[in-house]
Motif scaffolding. Structure first.
Motif, short mmCIF file in Angstrom:
data_model
loop_
_atom_site.label_atom_id
_atom_site.label_comp_id
_atom_site.label_asym_id
_atom_site.label_seq_id
_atom_site.Cartn_x
_atom_site.Cartn_y
_atom_site.Cartn_z
N GLU A 237 66.72 72.44 10.57
CA GLU A 237 68.13 72.85 10.48
C GLU A 237 68.40 73.83 9.34
N GLN A 238 67.78 73.54 8.17
CA GLN A 238 68.17 74.29 6.97
C GLN A 238 67.10 75.24 6.45
N GLY A 239 65.90 75.20 7.03
CA GLY A 239 64.78 75.91 6.43
C GLY A 239 64.31 75.14 5.21
N LEU A 240 63.40 75.76 4.44
CA LEU A 240 62.92 75.11 3.22
C LEU A 240 63.86 75.44 2.07
N LEU A 241 64.31 74.41 1.39
CA LEU A 241 65.20 74.56 0.24
C LEU A 241 64.49 74.05 -1.02
N PRO A 242 64.89 74.54 -2.20
CA PRO A 242 64.19 74.14 -3.42
C PRO A 242 64.43 72.69 -3.86
N LEU B 47 56.35 81.32 -5.38
CA LEU B 47 57.72 80.80 -5.45
C LEU B 47 58.67 81.72 -4.69
N THR B 48 59.61 81.11 -3.99
CA THR B 48 60.69 81.87 -3.37
C THR B 48 61.90 80.95 -3.30
N THR B 49 63.08 81.52 -3.06
CA THR B 49 64.27 80.66 -3.20
C THR B 49 64.64 79.91 -1.92
N HIS B 50 64.26 80.44 -0.76
CA HIS B 50 64.65 79.80 0.50
C HIS B 50 63.75 80.34 1.59
N VAL B 51 63.29 79.48 2.47
CA VAL B 51 62.53 79.95 3.64
C VAL B 51 63.32 79.57 4.90
N PRO B 52 64.03 80.52 5.50
CA PRO B 52 64.74 80.20 6.74
C PRO B 52 63.74 79.75 7.82
N PHE B 53 64.19 78.89 8.69
CA PHE B 53 63.28 78.27 9.67
C PHE B 53 62.56 79.30 10.54
N GLN B 54 63.22 80.43 10.81
CA GLN B 54 62.61 81.45 11.68
C GLN B 54 61.30 82.00 11.12
N PHE B 55 61.08 81.83 9.81
CA PHE B 55 59.83 82.34 9.21
C PHE B 55 58.76 81.25 9.09
N ILE B 56 59.03 80.09 9.69
CA ILE B 56 57.99 79.05 9.71
C ILE B 56 57.32 79.14 11.08
N GLN B 57 55.99 79.31 11.05
CA GLN B 57 55.26 79.54 12.30
C GLN B 57 55.28 78.29 13.19
#
Ligand code: HQG
Length: 180
Positions: free
Chosen positions: A113-118, A169-179
């Motif tokens: 739902e949210q992608g990866l958050l810190p 490190l990155t601040t957010h990974v939206p779900f669309q960029f997770i394979q």
């Protein structure tokens, strides 16, 4: 009770990443603590170490969690911070095609739902090798390895940084960029 090096390493992670104020330790904006001050503050909190022991813990940290400054006077955690006292100026870098994130299966629906958050930390942590990521994920339950299309993210304007110890490190990974 005597503390072994693993106890001391955990204590260092705690005060250098999360709660420096718990022992009255000052961290500058880039996360550096004066080593003499750290030794003094730690002693008052019941953790006895000298500069040699500290160097030993830093040198033997499996993930190279801590960095000693070039002048030998300061120490910081390489990454993993949650304290608002610190805002490390990391080097921005172009990431490889794929980076990995280890998580636990129970977080997957939320990640969908949210992608990866810190979370509580300042950044989402990614690694360039699968084994490390799986190990990180297993801390929270049944591990699952996520492949992150990091280069594609970078091409879309997302910034990536690399800590002293190589962790990405990155601040957010939206779900669309997770394979998938
Ligand atoms: C998960 C360790 C629900 C995320 C490691 C992780 C690392 C979500 C957990 C460093 C989510 C946070 C960091 C979402 C992310 N919904 N759960 N939307 N987005 N998560 O400990 O990456 O050994 O803050 O997948 O090596 O596990 O301490 O981050 O499972 O480099 O030196 O929320 O800490 O280093 O957990 O670990 P953490 P992390 P050390």
């Amino acid at each position: 009770m005597t503390k072994n090096n693993s106890d001391l390493s955990k204590f260092l992670s705690y005060v250098l990443r999360h709660q420096p104020e718990a022992i009255g330790l000052y961290l500058d904006n880039n996360g550096w603590a004066n080593i003499d001050s750290l030794i003094r503050c730690a002693f008052k909190a019941g953790y006895i170490m000298d500069a040699d022991l500290l160097h030993n813990i830093v040198a033997n940290s499996d993930k190279k969690r801590f960095t000693i400054s070039d002048d030998g006077l300061h120490i910081r955690a390489a990454q993993g911070h949650s304290t608002s006292k610190v805002n490390i100026h990391y080097k921005e870098r172009m990431p490889p095609d794929i980076l990995y994130h280890g998580t636990a299966t129970r977080f997957l629906s939320s990640i969908q739902e949210q992608g990866l958050l810190p979370g509580k930390r300042h950044y989402v942590h990614l690694s360039s090798d699968e084994k490390t990521a799986i190990h990180v994920g297993s801390r929270y339950g049944v591990p699952v390895l996520l492949k992150i299309k990091s280069l594609q993210m970078h091409e879309h304007g997302f910034m990536f940084f690399q800590a002293d110890n190589g962790v990405w490190l990155t601040t957010h990974v939206p779900f669309q960029f997770i394979q998938q």
